[in-house]
Design an enzyme around this catalytic site. Structure first.
Site, PDB file in Angstrom:
ATOM      1  N   ASP A 147     -14.671  40.043  22.785  1.00  0.00           N
ATOM      2  CA  ASP A 147     -14.526  39.490  21.723  1.00  0.00           C
ATOM      3  C   ASP A 147     -13.788  40.300  20.784  1.00  0.00           C
ATOM      4  O   ASP A 147     -15.522  41.621  20.121  1.00  0.00           O
ATOM      5  CB  ASP A 147     -16.247  38.557  21.686  1.00  0.00           C
ATOM      6  CG  ASP A 147     -16.005  37.731  22.026  1.00  0.00           C
ATOM      7  OD1 ASP A 147     -15.126  37.372  22.863  1.00  0.00           O
ATOM      8  OD2 ASP A 147     -16.812  37.714  23.662  1.00  0.00           O
ATOM      9  N   ASP A 174     -15.046  25.005  23.375  1.00  0.00           N
ATOM     10  CA  ASP A 174     -16.250  25.590  24.249  1.00  0.00           C
ATOM     11  C   ASP A 174     -16.583  24.613  24.516  1.00  0.00           C
ATOM     12  O   ASP A 174     -16.643  23.601  23.312  1.00  0.00           O
ATOM     13  CB  ASP A 174     -16.613  26.319  22.617  1.00  0.00           C
ATOM     14  CG  ASP A 174     -15.787  27.871  22.215  1.00  0.00           C
ATOM     15  OD1 ASP A 174     -15.248  28.029  23.628  1.00  0.00           O
ATOM     16  OD2 ASP A 174     -15.461  27.734  21.552  1.00  0.00           O
TER      17      ASP A 174
END
Length: 254
Positions: free
Chosen positions: A11, A130
């Site tokens: 990330d 997600d």
């Protein structure tokens, strides 16, 4: 049998790798290019970069990160975060990415996935989902905008639809499990694996090597993505592969 893949996930925000819990509480984990090189040496099968801020000013930073990484590593790179138009995909592929991951833009405009697959091929087109479990129910809702916005869309139905639009792979993250180290949401992953014929990457929650094993066996994932256990040196990719091979999971050893 196809070999299973281990994919470290980076990330990235502001040109640095970070790791959070349930998409919050971010800790700095280092320089993305250096970390990518380390994973390449450890034998990672692929690497996923997610630009978690993905603002327009951050886009150039991310292109540079991808370019510098692609110059120094040999494993395939997937890049996601802020991929909104065909030109975004072209820029990332030209910088050295092998695949792009589309999330929010797929929900906003599903035909974008079809355009991406037709222009660049399904093998380049990953749809990231997600998902968070609906309280008290055995179903999961899709969230967008980095996990901030509920959509009301059923995650399993969405995966099926995205396959029909040309997605070549599903990157499936359990928001409930992200960063918790409690293991993947096996029920969510299995539900999506059973519903589609394309590869599913399990993501969110790895805390130990057995969780990877469960992701491949119980949930049936084609690939397992992890961050914390690798970034903070709890285990190397090589250790993970040796463990999985020892338990009979078909894995590529280096």
């Amino acid at each position: 049998m196809l070999t299973r893949r281990i994919i470290p996930c980076l990330d990235v925000t502001g040109g640095r790798v970070v790791k959070g819990v349930q998409f919050l509480e971010l800790r700095d984990a280092g320089d993305p290019v250096e970390i990518a090189e380390a994973y390449d040496l450890q034998g990672a099968d692929e690497l996923t970069f997610l630009d978690i801020t993905a603002s327009s000013d951050g886009r150039d930073t991310m292109v540079d990160v991808v370019r510098h990484t692609a110059e120094r590593v040999f494993m395939p790179l997937t890049v996601g975060g802020g991929i909104r138009v065909v030109e975004d995909i072209r820029r990332m592929l030209n910088a050295g990415a092998d695949k792009v991951s589309i999330n929010t833009a797929a929900v906003s405009r599903p035909e974008f996935v079809n355009e991406a697959a037709e222009r660049f091929g399904s093998q380049c087109t990953v749809v990231a989902i997600d998902a968070r479990q609906v309280p008290g129910e055995q179903r999961w809702e899709v969230y967008t905008h980095g996990g901030r916005k509920p959509t009301g869309i059923d995650a399993v139905e969405w995966a099926v639809r995205m396959e029909s639009y040309g997605a070549g792979e599903i990157l499936l993250t359990s928001m409930d499990r992200d960063g918790t180290k409690d293991g993947y949401d096996l029920a969510l992953t299995r539900a999506v694996v059973d519903a589609v014929s394309i590869p599913v990457i399990a993501s969110g929650g790895v805390g130990n090597l057995e969780h990877l094993y469960d992701g491949f066996t119980t949930a049936g994932a084609s690939a397992c993505l992890a961050a914390s256990i690798f970034h903070f040196r709890q285990h190397t990719v090589q250790e993970a592969k040796q463990y999985l091979q020892g338990r009979g999971v078909p894995i590529r050893m280096v």
